[in-house]
Design a protein around this motif. Structure first.
Motif, PDB file in Angstrom:
ATOM      1  N   GLY A  56       0.812  -1.218   0.000  1.00 47.90           N
ATOM      2  CA  GLY A  56       0.000   0.000   0.000  1.00 47.90           C
ATOM      3  C   GLY A  56       0.838   1.257   0.000  1.00 47.90           C
ATOM      4  N   CYS A  57       1.881   1.289   0.842  1.00 47.82           N
ATOM      5  CA  CYS A  57       2.771   2.455   0.872  1.00 47.82           C
ATOM      6  C   CYS A  57       3.516   2.611  -0.452  1.00 47.82           C
ATOM      7  CB  CYS A  57       3.768   2.333   2.020  1.00 47.82           C
ATOM      8  SG  CYS A  57       3.078   2.721   3.635  1.00 47.82           S
ATOM      9  N   GLY A  58       3.909   1.477  -1.047  1.00 54.71           N
ATOM     10  CA  GLY A  58       4.603   1.552  -2.330  1.00 54.71           C
ATOM     11  C   GLY A  58       3.732   2.147  -3.414  1.00 54.71           C
ATOM     12  N   ILE A  59       2.462   1.730  -3.466  1.00 54.27           N
ATOM     13  CA  ILE A  59       1.531   2.255  -4.476  1.00 54.27           C
ATOM     14  C   ILE A  59       1.260   3.739  -4.238  1.00 54.27           C
ATOM     15  CG2 ILE A  59      -0.834   2.099  -5.353  1.00 54.27           C
ATOM     16  CD1 ILE A  59      -0.717  -0.906  -4.699  1.00 54.27           C
ATOM     17  N   TRP A  60       1.008   4.107  -2.981  1.00 55.09           N
ATOM     18  CA  TRP A  60       0.711   5.508  -2.655  1.00 55.09           C
ATOM     19  C   TRP A  60       1.911   6.410  -2.940  1.00 55.09           C
ATOM     20  CZ3 TRP A  60       2.506   9.245   0.741  1.00 55.09           C
ATOM     21  CH2 TRP A  60       1.654  10.331   1.001  1.00 55.09           C
ATOM     22  N   THR A  61       3.099   5.943  -2.529  1.00 53.87           N
ATOM     23  CA  THR A  61       4.310   6.727  -2.762  1.00 53.87           C
ATOM     24  C   THR A  61       4.572   6.879  -4.247  1.00 53.87           C
ATOM     25  OG1 THR A  61       5.223   5.881  -0.690  1.00 53.87           O
ATOM     26  CG2 THR A  61       6.763   6.915  -2.211  1.00 53.87           C
ATOM     27  N   MET A  62       4.352   5.795  -5.015  1.00 55.50           N
ATOM     28  CA  MET A  62       4.517   5.859  -6.463  1.00 55.50           C
ATOM     29  C   MET A  62       3.612   6.940  -7.055  1.00 55.50           C
ATOM     30  SD  MET A  62       2.616   4.837  -9.292  1.00 55.50           S
ATOM     31  CE  MET A  62       3.159   5.439 -10.878  1.00 55.50           C
ATOM     32  N   HIS A  63       2.345   6.963  -6.613  1.00 55.20           N
ATOM     33  CA  HIS A  63       1.379   7.931  -7.159  1.00 55.20           C
ATOM     34  C   HIS A  63       1.836   9.365  -6.916  1.00 55.20           C
ATOM     35  CE1 HIS A  63      -2.535   9.760  -8.092  1.00 55.20           C
ATOM     36  NE2 HIS A  63      -2.355  10.474  -6.992  1.00 55.20           N
ATOM     37  N   PHE A  64       2.199   9.683  -5.694  1.00 56.03           N
ATOM     38  CA  PHE A  64       2.476  11.084  -5.381  1.00 56.03           C
ATOM     39  C   PHE A  64       3.875  11.530  -5.808  1.00 56.03           C
ATOM     40  CE2 PHE A  64      -1.329  10.587  -2.813  1.00 56.03           C
ATOM     41  CZ  PHE A  64      -1.991  11.751  -3.155  1.00 56.03           C
ATOM     42  N   ILE A  65       4.803  10.590  -5.959  1.00 60.79           N
ATOM     43  CA  ILE A  65       6.068  10.972  -6.597  1.00 60.79           C
ATOM     44  C   ILE A  65       5.811  11.327  -8.053  1.00 60.79           C
ATOM     45  CG2 ILE A  65       8.290  10.086  -7.420  1.00 60.79           C
ATOM     46  CD1 ILE A  65       8.614   8.621  -4.813  1.00 60.79           C
ATOM     47  N   ALA A  66       4.984  10.506  -8.712  1.00 60.89           N
ATOM     48  CA  ALA A  66       4.633  10.822 -10.100  1.00 60.89           C
ATOM     49  C   ALA A  66       3.890  12.156 -10.190  1.00 60.89           C
ATOM     50  CB  ALA A  66       3.784   9.699 -10.691  1.00 60.89           C
ATOM     51  N   MET A  67       3.051  12.479  -9.181  1.00 59.73           N
ATOM     52  CA  MET A  67       2.274  13.714  -9.210  1.00 59.73           C
ATOM     53  C   MET A  67       3.127  14.949  -8.984  1.00 59.73           C
ATOM     54  SD  MET A  67      -0.685  12.913 -10.109  1.00 59.73           S
ATOM     55  CE  MET A  67      -1.479  14.500  -9.884  1.00 59.73           C
ATOM     56  N   ILE A  68       4.349  14.781  -8.477  1.00 59.07           N
ATOM     57  CA  ILE A  68       5.254  15.932  -8.358  1.00 59.07           C
ATOM     58  C   ILE A  68       5.520  16.521  -9.738  1.00 59.07           C
ATOM     59  CG2 ILE A  68       7.633  16.603  -7.784  1.00 59.07           C
ATOM     60  CD1 ILE A  68       7.501  14.710  -5.423  1.00 59.07           C
ATOM     61  N   GLY A  69       5.503  15.673 -10.757  1.00 61.16           N
ATOM     62  CA  GLY A  69       5.733  16.145 -12.119  1.00 61.16           C
ATOM     63  C   GLY A  69       4.491  16.673 -12.809  1.00 61.16           C
ATOM     64  N   PHE A  70       3.333  16.665 -12.128  1.00 62.18           N
ATOM     65  CA  PHE A  70       2.086  17.121 -12.736  1.00 62.18           C
ATOM     66  C   PHE A  70       1.968  18.641 -12.658  1.00 62.18           C
ATOM     67  CE2 PHE A  70      -2.455  18.246 -12.190  1.00 62.18           C
ATOM     68  CZ  PHE A  70      -2.942  17.804 -13.406  1.00 62.18           C
ATOM     69  N   ARG A  71       1.705  19.281 -13.782  1.00 60.38           N
ATOM     70  CA  ARG A  71       1.559  20.739 -13.838  1.00 60.38           C
ATOM     71  C   ARG A  71       0.404  21.106 -14.754  1.00 60.38           C
ATOM     72  NH1 ARG A  71       4.421  20.364 -10.219  1.00 60.38           N
ATOM     73  NH2 ARG A  71       6.408  21.385  -9.741  1.00 60.38           N
ATOM     74  N   VAL A  72      -0.265  22.203 -14.406  1.00 63.71           N
ATOM     75  CA  VAL A  72      -1.209  22.872 -15.299  1.00 63.71           C
ATOM     76  C   VAL A  72      -0.611  24.239 -15.564  1.00 63.71           C
ATOM     77  CG1 VAL A  72      -3.542  23.756 -15.611  1.00 63.71           C
ATOM     78  CG2 VAL A  72      -3.173  21.628 -14.341  1.00 63.71           C
ATOM     79  N   LYS A  73      -0.213  24.495 -16.794  1.00 55.82           N
ATOM     80  CA  LYS A  73       0.597  25.677 -17.100  1.00 55.82           C
ATOM     81  C   LYS A  73      -0.113  26.986 -16.794  1.00 55.82           C
ATOM     82  CE  LYS A  73       3.442  23.390 -20.597  1.00 55.82           C
ATOM     83  NZ  LYS A  73       3.912  23.368 -22.009  1.00 55.82           N
ATOM     84  N   GLU A  74      -1.441  27.003 -16.879  1.00 62.06           N
ATOM     85  CA  GLU A  74      -2.178  28.249 -16.679  1.00 62.06           C
ATOM     86  C   GLU A  74      -2.602  28.483 -15.228  1.00 62.06           C
ATOM     87  OE1 GLU A  74      -2.592  26.808 -20.843  1.00 62.06           O
ATOM     88  OE2 GLU A  74      -2.977  25.920 -18.865  1.00 62.06           O
ATOM     89  N   SER A  75      -2.305  27.549 -14.329  1.00 61.23           N
ATOM     90  CA  SER A  75      -2.762  27.700 -12.944  1.00 61.23           C
ATOM     91  C   SER A  75      -1.805  27.003 -11.981  1.00 61.23           C
ATOM     92  CB  SER A  75      -4.170  27.111 -12.784  1.00 61.23           C
ATOM     93  OG  SER A  75      -4.580  27.126 -11.443  1.00 61.23           O
TER      94      SER A  75
END
Length: 303
Positions: A56-75
């Motif tokens: 569970g920790c591995g899956i959750w950590t994977m998700h939010f490490i990947a989300m560090i790279g998530f951007r919306v350029k206009e906001s």
């Protein structure tokens, strides 16, 4: 207006780091489940709980490490802390349901399908609950068909992982299974992200959103699960039965009858029909149980 979404604002750094964490959690979890299933002296609830928490920790950590790279350029974007923590609880809880079901009921088709479905749906719920924690000057829209595909991938990945947990015993084969599971979990995540579209409230939304940046929120929250995975790794590494793949030592093994032999007129223990079978050295203890010397492991003595 539609926002411009970028899932790889840090290039390959976040996908690779996320994949490594998914593999680490899967590897630790699978070895813990194997330890509980194939060793009679193991404290089954403890090892299953450690395995569920690791996956569970591995899956959750994977998700939010990947989300560090998530951007919306206009906001600008930031995260709701409560929902983010809740997504971790959901991840561990639903994986625990699947792991305990398989750990106690085995890998019958019905059990495996039910546990895999529950776990896969829970993993998908964790993903989309984590996405619901995003705050921006707009809202997220989803392509329903792609969302459905991501859920199917999650269920298949969870079912395969649970099957591997009780069917694959060797260290190297478990390692290979964890690498495959890391691919499946990462594939589920980025399939889900492909379904994302952002609708902005206005053209100047980036300056209206106040709050902390994603990095300032996610990085501190990731420290706890990462430390837990490292500690779980220490437990596994210092358990000889897991490292050396000796979890099958206590399983029944066919042993050829010992030949009749006499030496200097004395009858050896091997000649007695009720003599205990020879067995390897005593089984070492670990975090969840003291050292054990099974009755069948007593050395052959002369009398």
């Amino acid at each position: 207006m539609q926002g411009t979404v970028d899932d790889f604002s840090y290039g390959a750094v976040t996908p690779v780091a996320a994949y490594i964490m998914a593999c680490l959690g899967a590897a630790l979890g699978l070895r813990c489940v194997v330890r509980s299933v194939y060793n009679a002296q193991s404290w089954k609830p403890g090892w299953l709980a450690l395995g569920a928490a690791s996956i569970g920790c591995g899956i959750w950590t994977m998700h939010f490490i990947a989300m560090i790279g998530f951007r919306v350029k206009e906001s600008r974007i930031h995260y709701d802390v409560g929902l983010t923590v809740l997504s971790l609880v959901v991840a561990i809880s639903v994986v625990g349901i699947g792991v305990f079901a398989v750990g106690y009921r085995g890998v019958s088709t019905a059990t495996l399908c039910a546990a895999g479905s529950v776990t896969g749906l829970g993993v998908a719920a964790m993903h989309y609950l984590g996405m619901a924690a995003i705050r921006m000057n707009g809202y997220i829209q989803y392509d329903i068909s792609v969302v459905a595909l991501s859920i199917v991938i999650a269920i298949v990945a969870a079912t395969a992982a649970l099957w591997a947990a009780v069917s694959i015993r060797g260290f190297l084969t478990s390692l290979g299974a964890s690498l495959v599971m890391g691919v499946a979990v990462s594939g589920m995540h980025y399939t889900g992200m492909a379904a994302v579209g952002v609708h902005l409230h206005g053209t100047k939304g980036g300056g209206e959103l106040t709050g902390e940046s994603p990095l300032s929120i996610l990085l501190p929250m990731l420290i706890g699960p990462v430390i837990f995975l490292l500690l779980a790794g220490v437990v596994v590494m210092f358990d000889p039965m897991l490292v050396l793949g000796e979890v099958e030592r206590n399983q029944p093994v066919a042993v050829a009858p010992a030949p009749v032999a006499r030496s200097r007129g004395r009858l050896r223990q091997a000649d007695r029909p009720d003599a205990p079978l020879p067995h390897p050295d005593d089984t070492p203890g670990s975090l969840f149980e003291p050292p054990v010397r099974p009755a069948a492991a007593r050395r052959v003595q002369e009398w």
